[in-house]
Design an enzyme around this catalytic site. Structure first.
Site, PDB file in Angstrom:
ATOM      1  N   ARG A  50       0.859  -1.199   0.000  1.00 21.91           N
ATOM      2  CA  ARG A  50       0.000   0.000   0.000  1.00 21.91           C
ATOM      3  C   ARG A  50       0.895   1.249   0.000  1.00 21.91           C
ATOM      4  O   ARG A  50       0.630   2.231  -0.675  1.00 21.91           O
ATOM      5  CB  ARG A  50      -0.952   0.010   1.210  1.00 21.91           C
ATOM      6  CG  ARG A  50      -1.640   1.359   1.376  1.00 21.91           C
ATOM      7  CD  ARG A  50      -2.908   1.320   2.230  1.00 21.91           C
ATOM      8  NE  ARG A  50      -2.825   0.485   3.398  1.00 21.91           N
ATOM      9  CZ  ARG A  50      -2.128   0.789   4.514  1.00 21.91           C
ATOM     10  NH1 ARG A  50      -1.457   1.911   4.612  1.00 21.91           N
ATOM     11  NH2 ARG A  50      -2.122  -0.050   5.534  1.00 21.91           N
ATOM     12  N   TYR A 102     -16.168  17.606 -16.097  1.00 23.72           N
ATOM     13  CA  TYR A 102     -16.517  16.184 -16.081  1.00 23.72           C
ATOM     14  C   TYR A 102     -17.583  15.931 -14.989  1.00 23.72           C
ATOM     15  O   TYR A 102     -17.424  16.368 -13.845  1.00 23.72           O
ATOM     16  CB  TYR A 102     -15.259  15.344 -15.829  1.00 23.72           C
ATOM     17  CG  TYR A 102     -15.573  13.907 -15.523  1.00 23.72           C
ATOM     18  CD1 TYR A 102     -16.330  13.139 -16.400  1.00 23.72           C
ATOM     19  CD2 TYR A 102     -15.144  13.314 -14.343  1.00 23.72           C
ATOM     20  CE1 TYR A 102     -16.650  11.824 -16.113  1.00 23.72           C
ATOM     21  CE2 TYR A 102     -15.446  11.996 -14.048  1.00 23.72           C
ATOM     22  CZ  TYR A 102     -16.204  11.258 -14.940  1.00 23.72           C
ATOM     23  OH  TYR A 102     -16.524   9.964 -14.652  1.00 23.72           O
ATOM     24  N   ASP A 176      -6.974  19.148 -14.399  1.00 22.45           N
ATOM     25  CA  ASP A 176      -7.283  17.812 -14.904  1.00 22.45           C
ATOM     26  C   ASP A 176      -6.799  17.769 -16.358  1.00 22.45           C
ATOM     27  O   ASP A 176      -7.387  18.392 -17.237  1.00 22.45           O
ATOM     28  CB  ASP A 176      -8.799  17.573 -14.804  1.00 22.45           C
ATOM     29  CG  ASP A 176      -9.185  16.153 -15.200  1.00 22.45           C
ATOM     30  OD1 ASP A 176      -8.424  15.532 -15.961  1.00 22.45           O
ATOM     31  OD2 ASP A 176     -10.249  15.683 -14.763  1.00 22.45           O
ATOM     32  N   LYS A 201      -7.773   6.639 -19.570  1.00 22.44           N
ATOM     33  CA  LYS A 201      -8.017   7.183 -20.897  1.00 22.44           C
ATOM     34  C   LYS A 201      -6.761   7.073 -21.766  1.00 22.44           C
ATOM     35  O   LYS A 201      -6.239   5.998 -21.943  1.00 22.44           O
ATOM     36  CB  LYS A 201      -8.536   8.608 -20.752  1.00 22.44           C
ATOM     37  CG  LYS A 201      -9.658   8.732 -19.722  1.00 22.44           C
ATOM     38  CD  LYS A 201     -10.910   8.035 -20.170  1.00 22.44           C
ATOM     39  CE  LYS A 201     -11.968   7.780 -19.121  1.00 22.44           C
ATOM     40  NZ  LYS A 201     -12.050   8.578 -17.949  1.00 22.44           N
TER      41      LYS A 201
HETATM   42  C1  LIG Z   1     -11.787  14.570 -17.507  1.00 23.60           C
HETATM   43  C2  LIG Z   1     -11.961  13.395 -16.590  1.00 23.60           C
HETATM   44  N1  LIG Z   1     -11.449  13.450 -15.361  1.00 23.60           N
HETATM   45  C3  LIG Z   1     -11.593  12.418 -14.485  1.00 23.60           C
HETATM   46  C4  LIG Z   1     -12.279  11.276 -14.834  1.00 23.60           C
HETATM   47  C5  LIG Z   1     -12.456  10.157 -13.835  1.00 23.60           C
HETATM   48  O1  LIG Z   1     -11.620   9.101 -14.123  1.00 23.60           O
HETATM   49  P1  LIG Z   1     -11.916   7.554 -13.766  1.00 23.60           P
HETATM   50  O2  LIG Z   1     -13.077   7.127 -14.581  1.00 23.60           O
HETATM   51  O3  LIG Z   1     -10.622   6.872 -14.101  1.00 23.60           O
HETATM   52  O4  LIG Z   1     -12.212   7.506 -12.294  1.00 23.60           O
HETATM   53  C6  LIG Z   1     -12.813  11.176 -16.124  1.00 23.60           C
HETATM   54  C7  LIG Z   1     -13.557   9.954 -16.535  1.00 23.60           C
HETATM   55  O5  LIG Z   1     -14.216   9.925 -17.546  1.00 23.60           O
HETATM   56  C8  LIG Z   1     -12.656  12.265 -17.027  1.00 23.60           C
HETATM   57  O6  LIG Z   1     -13.178  12.240 -18.263  1.00 23.60           O
END
Ligand SMILES: Cc1ncc(COP(=O)(O)O)c(C=O)c1O
Length: 383
Positions: A50, A102, A176, A201
């Protein structure tokens, strides 16, 4: 030895020397929870997985190198990474963020952290040009997405950072960077404090793993995040760390091709009578094209557009696709299509952030672009 600086070189080698015990070229998957100690407290740098694990450490070092940061942290998902940033806040603190965001970020702000006394304000991207006028005394975190999800708005990260740095006690700036990836844009080098990724992604790239990451350049912030990562435990496992490392090796070539395909598709959509509004940062018609030129290498692989004939037609359109798969998530090698209002952004429904129900989002993959355009044409004919 000559300093290695090329992004492509870092993507393949950073944090990943051949395994010293076997010479294995690929970082081994250290599928172990614990490590033998020679004597109490005498060990080879690993005590319990961990806290740290060699496969995860390799991924974290690679991510730090790609973003121009000092430390990387790998989490079980993008939302686990987001949750860790939010745990840097205290009750009474305030988040300033964008109204184009998001849906999962909106959900964790509104339905989780609001319960602990952390409030968020959502502003249109243009308001960020005068951030000093809208920041509140309690604002401890500014949270940006650029390009944003799902309208692909851009924010001038350097300008926001400059304005914040003029303040007496600046809030943290978290970007982000999931849509752009470090290949297109490096927020830390533009003045950001924390970069967040859903590595699910483009970084993983093959739709076979869920993961998240934070990268920072300041030791004090790194220490706090490292503490939370271990204390809370939402870590990336070794197998998934390996998959993301493997994906990253081809990130630059994939991103170039994603952008080439997306560019051709955006030009096709721009001319199409079935499209009422098109959003793609790689085209001169994008309202923030000057920002794209300043901070992004290319326009990326995401396109959004509003179907001229409304939500029902948008529904028929996405269901007529044969190659574009109707699915949430994005940025794998295969092309995906979705209706954000009903899928990824369903959590923003009935809020001021709600998304046009006729908005269609494309994640342009690496298939032959003629096949993709033929698929879209089929969609317009069926809708
Ligand atoms: C711009 C963005 N940030 C964060 C996330 C969250 O990521 P996760 O699905 O890996 O938890 C996403 C998921 O689609 C996203 O598109």
């Amino acid at each position: 030895m000559k300093k290695i600086i090329g992004f492509e070189t870092l993507a393949i080698h950073a944090g990943q020397p051949p395994d010293p015990t076997t010479g294995a070229v690929m970082t081994p998957i250290f599928q172990t929870s614990t490590y033998e100690q020679e004597a109490v407290g005498v060990h080879k740098g690993y005590e319990y997985s961990r806290t740290s694990n060699p496969t995860r450490s390799a991924l974290e070092a690679c991510l730090a190198a790609l973003e121009g940061g000092s430390n990387g942290f790998a989490f079980a998902s993008g939302m686990a990474a987001a949750d860790t940033v939010l745990k840097l806040l205290d009750p009474g603190d305030h988040i300033l963020t964008m109204s184009d965001l998001y849906g999962g970020s909106y959900r964790i702000f509104q339905q989780v952290y609001a319960r602990y006394g952390v409030q968020a304000t959502y502003v249109p991207v243009d308001a960020l040009n005068r951030i000093e006028d809208i920041i509140q005394p309690e604002t401890r975190l500014v949270w940006l997405e650029s390009p944003s999800n799902p309208y692909l708005n851009l924010v001038d990260i350097g300008a926001v950072s400059d304005s914040l740095k003029k303040m007496a006690d600046p809030p943290l700036l978290c970007v982000d960077n999931t849509f752009a990836t470090p290949y297109l844009q490096q927020p830390l080098t533009l003045g950001g404090d924390i970069v967040l990724h859903s590595t699910t992604k483009y970084l993983g790239g093959h739709s076979d793993v869920v993961g998240g990451a934070l990268i920072v350049r300041d030791d004090a912030i790194a220490e706090k995040i490292g503490f939370l990562q271990n204390a809370v435990g939402a870590i990336q496992g070794p197998m998934d760390s390996f998959l993301i490392l493997r994906g990253i090796k081809t990130l630059p070539v994939r991103m170039d091709r994603h952008a080439e395909n997306a560019h051709q598709i955006a030009r096709y959509l721009q001319e199409h009578p079935g499209v009422s509004t098109l959003f793609y940062p790689g085209l001169p018609s994008h309202p923030q094209r000057h920002i794209a030129k300043k901070q992004m290498r290319n326009g990326g692989g995401m396109i959004s557009f509003i179907h001229r004939d409304g939500p029902d037609a948008a529904g028929r359109f996405v269901e007529a696709m044969e190659l574009f798969m109707l699915a949430e998530s994005l940025r794998g090698v295969e092309s995906l299509i979705e209706i954000p209002a009903m899928m990824t952004h369903a959590s923003t429904a009935d809020s001021t952030l709600s998304v046009d129900p006729a908005l269609i989002r494309l994640s342009v993959g690496l298939e032959a672009v003629e096949d993709l355009i033929r698929d879209l044409e089929r969609g317009f004919q069926s809708s």
